[in-house]
Scaffold this motif. Structure first.
Motif, PDB file in Angstrom:
ATOM      1  N   ARG A   1     117.963 -52.283  56.576  1.00  0.00           N
ATOM      2  CA  ARG A   1     119.109 -52.614  57.417  1.00  0.00           C
ATOM      3  C   ARG A   1     120.283 -53.007  56.519  1.00  0.00           C
ATOM      4  NH1 ARG A   1     114.429 -54.162  59.032  1.00  0.00           N
ATOM      5  NH2 ARG A   1     114.473 -56.166  57.950  1.00  0.00           N
ATOM      6  N   THR A   2     121.384 -52.292  56.640  1.00  0.00           N
ATOM      7  CA  THR A   2     122.570 -52.528  55.821  1.00  0.00           C
ATOM      8  C   THR A   2     123.771 -52.729  56.726  1.00  0.00           C
ATOM      9  OG1 THR A   2     121.661 -51.098  54.087  1.00  0.00           O
ATOM     10  CG2 THR A   2     124.003 -51.629  53.955  1.00  0.00           C
ATOM     11  N   THR A   3     124.521 -53.800  56.508  1.00  0.00           N
ATOM     12  CA  THR A   3     125.704 -54.082  57.316  1.00  0.00           C
ATOM     13  C   THR A   3     126.833 -54.578  56.423  1.00  0.00           C
ATOM     14  OG1 THR A   3     125.094 -56.386  57.755  1.00  0.00           O
ATOM     15  CG2 THR A   3     124.305 -54.727  59.320  1.00  0.00           C
ATOM     16  N   ALA A   4     128.050 -54.407  56.930  1.00  0.00           N
ATOM     17  CA  ALA A   4     129.240 -55.001  56.324  1.00  0.00           C
ATOM     18  C   ALA A   4     130.041 -55.624  57.454  1.00  0.00           C
ATOM     19  CB  ALA A   4     130.063 -53.953  55.591  1.00  0.00           C
ATOM     20  N   SER A   5     130.609 -56.781  57.205  1.00  0.00           N
ATOM     21  CA  SER A   5     131.364 -57.447  58.261  1.00  0.00           C
ATOM     22  C   SER A   5     132.581 -58.139  57.686  1.00  0.00           C
ATOM     23  CB  SER A   5     130.479 -58.464  59.004  1.00  0.00           C
ATOM     24  OG  SER A   5     130.108 -59.520  58.153  1.00  0.00           O
ATOM     25  N   VAL A   6     133.608 -58.267  58.524  1.00  0.00           N
ATOM     26  CA  VAL A   6     134.798 -59.032  58.185  1.00  0.00           C
ATOM     27  C   VAL A   6     134.986 -60.060  59.288  1.00  0.00           C
ATOM     28  CG1 VAL A   6     136.292 -57.335  59.330  1.00  0.00           C
ATOM     29  CG2 VAL A   6     137.272 -58.931  57.677  1.00  0.00           C
ATOM     30  N   SER A   7     135.318 -61.298  58.902  1.00  0.00           N
ATOM     31  CA  SER A   7     135.421 -62.377  59.888  1.00  0.00           C
ATOM     32  C   SER A   7     136.625 -63.258  59.578  1.00  0.00           C
ATOM     33  CB  SER A   7     134.150 -63.211  59.921  1.00  0.00           C
ATOM     34  OG  SER A   7     133.895 -63.802  58.661  1.00  0.00           O
ATOM     35  N   TYR A   8     137.125 -63.864  60.637  1.00  0.00           N
ATOM     36  CA  TYR A   8     138.236 -64.813  60.496  1.00  0.00           C
ATOM     37  C   TYR A   8     137.813 -66.118  61.158  1.00  0.00           C
ATOM     38  CZ  TYR A   8     142.613 -67.248  61.348  1.00  0.00           C
ATOM     39  OH  TYR A   8     143.594 -68.203  61.413  1.00  0.00           O
ATOM     40  N   THR A   9     137.958 -67.230  60.419  1.00  0.00           N
ATOM     41  CA  THR A   9     137.607 -68.556  60.914  1.00  0.00           C
ATOM     42  C   THR A   9     138.849 -69.422  61.005  1.00  0.00           C
ATOM     43  OG1 THR A   9     135.410 -68.436  59.894  1.00  0.00           O
ATOM     44  CG2 THR A   9     136.220 -70.619  60.490  1.00  0.00           C
ATOM     45  N   ASN A  10     138.981 -70.126  62.126  1.00  0.00           N
ATOM     46  CA  ASN A  10     140.085 -71.069  62.283  1.00  0.00           C
ATOM     47  C   ASN A  10     139.532 -72.319  62.958  1.00  0.00           C
ATOM     48  OD1 ASN A  10     142.477 -72.463  63.529  1.00  0.00           O
ATOM     49  ND2 ASN A  10     143.546 -70.732  62.595  1.00  0.00           N
ATOM     50  N   SER A  11     139.618 -73.450  62.276  1.00  0.00           N
ATOM     51  CA  SER A  11     139.085 -74.691  62.839  1.00  0.00           C
ATOM     52  C   SER A  11     139.887 -75.874  62.324  1.00  0.00           C
ATOM     53  CB  SER A  11     137.615 -74.865  62.469  1.00  0.00           C
ATOM     54  OG  SER A  11     137.460 -75.037  61.065  1.00  0.00           O
TER      55      SER A  11
ATOM     56  N   ARG B   1     129.793 -53.711  60.925  1.00  0.00           N
ATOM     57  CA  ARG B   1     129.519 -52.272  60.898  1.00  0.00           C
ATOM     58  C   ARG B   1     128.139 -52.046  60.322  1.00  0.00           C
ATOM     59  NH1 ARG B   1     128.454 -46.848  59.235  1.00  0.00           N
ATOM     60  NH2 ARG B   1     130.316 -45.556  59.352  1.00  0.00           N
ATOM     61  N   ARG B   2     127.297 -51.292  61.053  1.00  0.00           N
ATOM     62  CA  ARG B   2     125.947 -50.957  60.587  1.00  0.00           C
ATOM     63  C   ARG B   2     125.958 -49.619  59.860  1.00  0.00           C
ATOM     64  NH1 ARG B   2     125.398 -52.482  65.855  1.00  0.00           N
ATOM     65  NH2 ARG B   2     125.130 -50.325  66.513  1.00  0.00           N
ATOM     66  N   PHE B   3     125.159 -49.539  58.806  1.00  0.00           N
ATOM     67  CA  PHE B   3     125.062 -48.317  58.021  1.00  0.00           C
ATOM     68  C   PHE B   3     123.621 -47.811  58.017  1.00  0.00           C
ATOM     69  CE2 PHE B   3     128.661 -50.625  56.323  1.00  0.00           C
ATOM     70  CZ  PHE B   3     129.626 -49.647  56.152  1.00  0.00           C
ATOM     71  N   GLY B   4     123.470 -46.504  57.835  1.00  0.00           N
ATOM     72  CA  GLY B   4     122.147 -45.929  57.676  1.00  0.00           C
ATOM     73  C   GLY B   4     121.374 -45.853  58.966  1.00  0.00           C
ATOM     74  N   ALA B   5     120.092 -45.540  58.842  1.00  0.00           N
ATOM     75  CA  ALA B   5     119.213 -45.365  59.997  1.00  0.00           C
ATOM     76  C   ALA B   5     118.941 -46.717  60.655  1.00  0.00           C
ATOM     77  CB  ALA B   5     117.897 -44.720  59.566  1.00  0.00           C
ATOM     78  N   THR B   6     118.912 -46.709  61.962  1.00  0.00           N
ATOM     79  CA  THR B   6     118.557 -47.923  62.713  1.00  0.00           C
ATOM     80  C   THR B   6     117.110 -47.882  63.180  1.00  0.00           C
ATOM     81  OG1 THR B   6     119.344 -46.921  64.779  1.00  0.00           O
ATOM     82  CG2 THR B   6     120.930 -48.225  63.490  1.00  0.00           C
ATOM     83  N   TRP B   7     116.390 -46.822  62.794  1.00  0.00           N
ATOM     84  CA  TRP B   7     115.000 -46.672  63.205  1.00  0.00           C
ATOM     85  C   TRP B   7     114.208 -46.049  62.098  1.00  0.00           C
ATOM     86  CZ3 TRP B   7     113.209 -49.043  67.272  1.00  0.00           C
ATOM     87  CH2 TRP B   7     111.904 -48.785  67.656  1.00  0.00           C
TER      88      TRP B   7
ATOM     89  N   SER C   1     141.723 -72.158  57.699  1.00  0.00           N
ATOM     90  CA  SER C   1     141.984 -70.794  58.147  1.00  0.00           C
ATOM     91  C   SER C   1     141.533 -69.865  57.031  1.00  0.00           C
ATOM     92  CB  SER C   1     143.479 -70.615  58.434  1.00  0.00           C
ATOM     93  OG  SER C   1     143.754 -69.320  58.932  1.00  0.00           O
ATOM     94  N   ALA C   2     140.489 -69.068  57.294  1.00  0.00           N
ATOM     95  CA  ALA C   2     139.849 -68.305  56.217  1.00  0.00           C
ATOM     96  C   ALA C   2     139.443 -66.922  56.671  1.00  0.00           C
ATOM     97  CB  ALA C   2     138.631 -69.057  55.685  1.00  0.00           C
ATOM     98  N   LEU C   3     139.514 -65.969  55.745  1.00  0.00           N
ATOM     99  CA  LEU C   3     139.001 -64.612  55.925  1.00  0.00           C
ATOM    100  C   LEU C   3     137.778 -64.438  55.042  1.00  0.00           C
ATOM    101  CD1 LEU C   3     142.218 -62.363  55.906  1.00  0.00           C
ATOM    102  CD2 LEU C   3     140.622 -62.661  57.813  1.00  0.00           C
ATOM    103  N   ALA C   4     136.788 -63.707  55.543  1.00  0.00           N
ATOM    104  CA  ALA C   4     135.564 -63.493  54.762  1.00  0.00           C
ATOM    105  C   ALA C   4     135.069 -62.068  54.950  1.00  0.00           C
ATOM    106  CB  ALA C   4     134.481 -64.482  55.163  1.00  0.00           C
ATOM    107  N   ILE C   5     134.444 -61.541  53.897  1.00  0.00           N
ATOM    108  CA  ILE C   5     133.795 -60.231  53.939  1.00  0.00           C
ATOM    109  C   ILE C   5     132.349 -60.426  53.498  1.00  0.00           C
ATOM    110  CG2 ILE C   5     133.749 -57.885  53.013  1.00  0.00           C
ATOM    111  CD1 ILE C   5     136.733 -58.089  52.542  1.00  0.00           C
ATOM    112  N   ASP C   6     131.416 -59.905  54.289  1.00  0.00           N
ATOM    113  CA  ASP C   6     129.988 -60.022  53.983  1.00  0.00           C
ATOM    114  C   ASP C   6     129.353 -58.650  53.861  1.00  0.00           C
ATOM    115  OD1 ASP C   6     128.762 -62.985  54.374  1.00  0.00           O
ATOM    116  OD2 ASP C   6     130.522 -62.731  55.668  1.00  0.00           O
ATOM    117  N   PHE C   7     128.466 -58.531  52.892  1.00  0.00           N
ATOM    118  CA  PHE C   7     127.637 -57.336  52.751  1.00  0.00           C
ATOM    119  C   PHE C   7     126.175 -57.797  52.757  1.00  0.00           C
ATOM    120  CE2 PHE C   7     131.601 -56.441  50.527  1.00  0.00           C
ATOM    121  CZ  PHE C   7     131.971 -55.241  51.105  1.00  0.00           C
ATOM    122  N   THR C   8     125.347 -57.154  53.577  1.00  0.00           N
ATOM    123  CA  THR C   8     123.930 -57.525  53.648  1.00  0.00           C
ATOM    124  C   THR C   8     123.061 -56.285  53.525  1.00  0.00           C
ATOM    125  OG1 THR C   8     123.803 -57.342  56.062  1.00  0.00           O
ATOM    126  CG2 THR C   8     124.449 -59.472  55.154  1.00  0.00           C
ATOM    127  N   ARG C   9     121.896 -56.503  52.957  1.00  0.00           N
ATOM    128  CA  ARG C   9     120.889 -55.445  52.826  1.00  0.00           C
ATOM    129  C   ARG C   9     119.526 -56.097  53.014  1.00  0.00           C
ATOM    130  NH1 ARG C   9     119.732 -49.849  52.690  1.00  0.00           N
ATOM    131  NH2 ARG C   9     118.097 -49.426  51.163  1.00  0.00           N
TER     132      ARG C   9
END
Length: 638
Positions: free
Chosen positions: A381-391, A369-375, A428-436
């Motif tokens: 640039r600010t984003t938050a993401s949730v991911s699932y890994t299975n290997s 998910r992107r937050f704030g102005a994209t231009w 098998s893992a869940l992850a949450i990332d926040f970037t700025r």
């Protein structure tokens, strides 16, 4: 035209005076320019003048333009120099001397002496007819005009000033404003009084929008990037922003927004969007070489409009001595909402590190998910993401290490069979990332900061063998000290909280070996080799840590020809316990480096020297007494 021809004829004779004679019937090999030297160039930027010419010195390195010397082209360049000066307000400039000196072999030296003459000076620059602008806007326009009183009458700056004045009126709703420039003699023959006279015309609104050149993309995708709508007050700045937004898309090579001639209802502005689509099927192949990964080859095949709507799908592969594998992914850039994107990826990977060998096969599902102005592009640039890994992962220790009874517990703690050195299981893992990210987005940033915070949990409740909680952060900061000097910092910190109640291999619940933290090498502490810092078994096998801290600082100088020089200090360590950072036990190194531009990217050479050596360090089972390391790699350190 006659004056230009006369000038060319005179210059031809001048050039030939400096050229050596050639015997009859002799065929010269193509010549290359060793040096192109100017004298008398003081009023303008010499580098700008060189860029306006076609004759160039032969590059010092094996890459770059290598056009042979052509005497006729050089003669044309002498005319270009005179014309260039005339455009910059020096109508009396002339070539005082020009020579070609033939050297041994196929090289020549060129010398050009310029008599710049006296310039025409702008005595005053007035604005008339700009009544639609407020007093503050008019004052801002005056301050921003590139051409100013006291400067030479530069035609390029004058045109830029005219365009800026029209843009200011257009940004207030006057799309069809007209501008005339009055040029009168001032107090002296060489002084000029300039007046920009505006005729704003009618106040206008945005009217119908026409889109052409759009064959594989839907009009909806194009209109999403337009920042204006029919019926709104016309603003010229919105046209440029829409253009830039469209061009920033990988799907579009070029985009222009045109204001059409007045038509229909008075006051309506018809606009036309012209699109040049990029090739939907894109291919790339690149290679490099590093002191750690040796030869590194990467290939990518991608369709950037898969099933339309800007979706992309691709397959990429990589091979090096450290890792190789194939990845297939699909990206939905608008997952029910333009702010959300969905990515699905599957990968088969082999990792062959100095410590361990791993084979992995699995996939990742992530929602961002992107937050704030994209231009604009340099907006934070600010984003938050949730991911699932299975290997499913299989791993083992390096063949370079032989184990004894004293290593039994260490191997169990790593999830390895102490008799075979092998381990396997499903992650098998869940992850949450926040970037700025507030940097300028380049590969070599000079300002701003970038930060990432990640929370990851793996557990048997998700269907995997491994259980752990991980928190890690990566922060980078860049400060421009001058136009050529940048101070860069990086902080890496993390910890893995793993259960400690395993009593045997079958009930192992910790993290897999490759998830542990290993420091040392070209990317972390450059005074050591790869993975040489951190907890070790009695045999010398790097065990990796459950906590780590890595600090890096660089002072980067940009030198001529794109070459860079670096002075750096690195510090850090890895510890065998969760939530443990012992600042008193940091390892540190200092060093210097070079950055060289190449066709493959920025080549990095770093020499690091240990300030806090490790006593009794074993590398591949042998004592290592060197206190320095030399690293080579493609790409900036961070």
């Amino acid at each position: 035209m006659r004056a230009r021809a006369w000038a060319r004829g005179g210059l031809v004779g001048l050039v030939l005076l400096g050229a050596p004679a050639t015997s009859a019937g002799q065929i010269d090999s193509p010549l290359r320019v060793r040096h192109l030297t100017f004298e008398g160039v003081t009023a303008i930027d010499e580098s700008d003048l060189r860029r306006a010419l076609e004759t160039r010195a032969w590059p010092r390195f094996f890459w770059g333009d290598k056009d042979p010397f052509d005497e006729a082209t050089f003669q044309d360049d002498l005319v270009r120099i005179v014309e260039y000066y005339g455009q910059r307000g020096y109508p009396e400039a002339r070539i005082a001397d020009a020579s070609i000196q033939r050297l041994d072999g196929d090289r020549v030296d060129l010398m050009v002496v310029v008599d710049e003459g006296r310039p025409y000076i702008v005595e005053s620059l007035e604005l008339e007819g700009f009544d639609p602008l407020s007093a503050a806007e008019l004052e801002t326009l005056r301050d921003r005009l590139p051409l100013r009183p006291g400067q030479p009458l530069d035609a390029v700056l004058l045109e830029a000033s005219e365009q800026l004045a029209l843009f200011a009126l257009g940004n207030r709703g006057y799309a069809y404003a007209v501008l005339d420039t009055s040029n009168r003699t001032g107090a002296t023959f060489r002084s000029r009084r300039l007046t920009l006279v505006a005729r704003p015309g009618l106040l206008t609104l945005f009217g119908p929008i026409d889109i052409v050149g759009n064959t594989g993309l839907g009009d909806r995708l194009i209109r999403e990037d337009l920042v204006y709508r029919p019926g709104e007050l016309f603003r010229a700045g919105l046209l440029r922003e829409s253009e830039a937004r469209l061009t920033a898309r990988a799907l579009i090579d070029a985009a222009t927004v045109e204001v059409l001639p007045q038509a229909g209802k008075p006051g309506d502005v018809f606009t036309r969007i012209r699109i040049e689509e990029a090739e939907h099927r894109q291919y790339s192949l690149s290679g490099g070489y590093g002191s750690e990964g040796q030869l590194d080859l990467t290939g990518d095949l991608r369709h950037i409009n898969f099933f339309g709507g800007g979706r992309s799908a691709g397959v990429s592969g990589r091979w090096s001595s450290l890792d190789r594998g194939v990845l297939i992914d699909f990206v939905e850039p608008r997952f029910f909402d333009p702010r959300y994107s969905l990515r699905v990826a599957g990968e088969v990977q082999v990792v062959d590190e100095p410590t361990f060998y791993t084979e992995r096969a699995g996939g990742v599902l992530s929602l961002t998910r992107r937050f704030g102005a994209t231009w604009p592009p340099d907006a934070p640039r600010t984003t938050a993401s949730v991911s699932y890994t299975n290997s499913y992962d299989e791993f083992e220790t390096s063949d370079d290490f032989e184990f004894g009874l004293g290593d039994f517990d260490d191997l169990l703690e790593l999830g390895l069979n102490p008799f075979t050195g092998l381990g396997a299981g499903r992650l098998s893992a869940l992850a949450i990332d926040f970037t700025r990210d507030t940097t300028d987005g380049s590969l070599n940033p000079s300002r701003g900061y970038a930060a990432n915070l990640r929370f990851e949990q793996a557990g048997r409740w998700l269907g995997g063998r491994f259980t752990y909680n991980e928190i890690r952060a990566d922060a980078r900061h860049f400060l421009s000290l001058s136009g050529r000097v940048v101070l860069a910092h990086r902080l890496l910190i993390g910890t893995i909280d793993a259960p400690s109640d395993s009593i045997g291999l079958d009930d192992f619940v910790g993290p897999p070996l490759y998830k542990r933290y290993f420091l040392g090498g070209a990317e972390s502490l450059r005074g050591w080799g790869r993975f040489e810092i951190g907890p070790r078994a009695e045999s010398g096998l790097p065990l990796g840590g459950l906590s780590h801290l890595n600090l890096q600082s660089e002072l980067r100088w940009l030198l001529p020809k794109g070459i860079g020089a670096v002075a750096f200090v690195d510090a850090g360590n890895a510890w065998d316990q969760s939530w443990r950072i012992d600042l008193g036990k940091l390892r540190s190194a200092v060093g210097v480096g070079l950055r060289l531009p190449t066709p493959l990217g920025l080549a990095r050479i770093d020499y690091g020297y240990q300030l806090t050596p490790i006593d009794g360090l074993l590398v591949e089972g042998l004592p290592e007494t060197r206190h320095w390391r030399l690293h080579f790699r493609i790409g900036q350190s961070f």
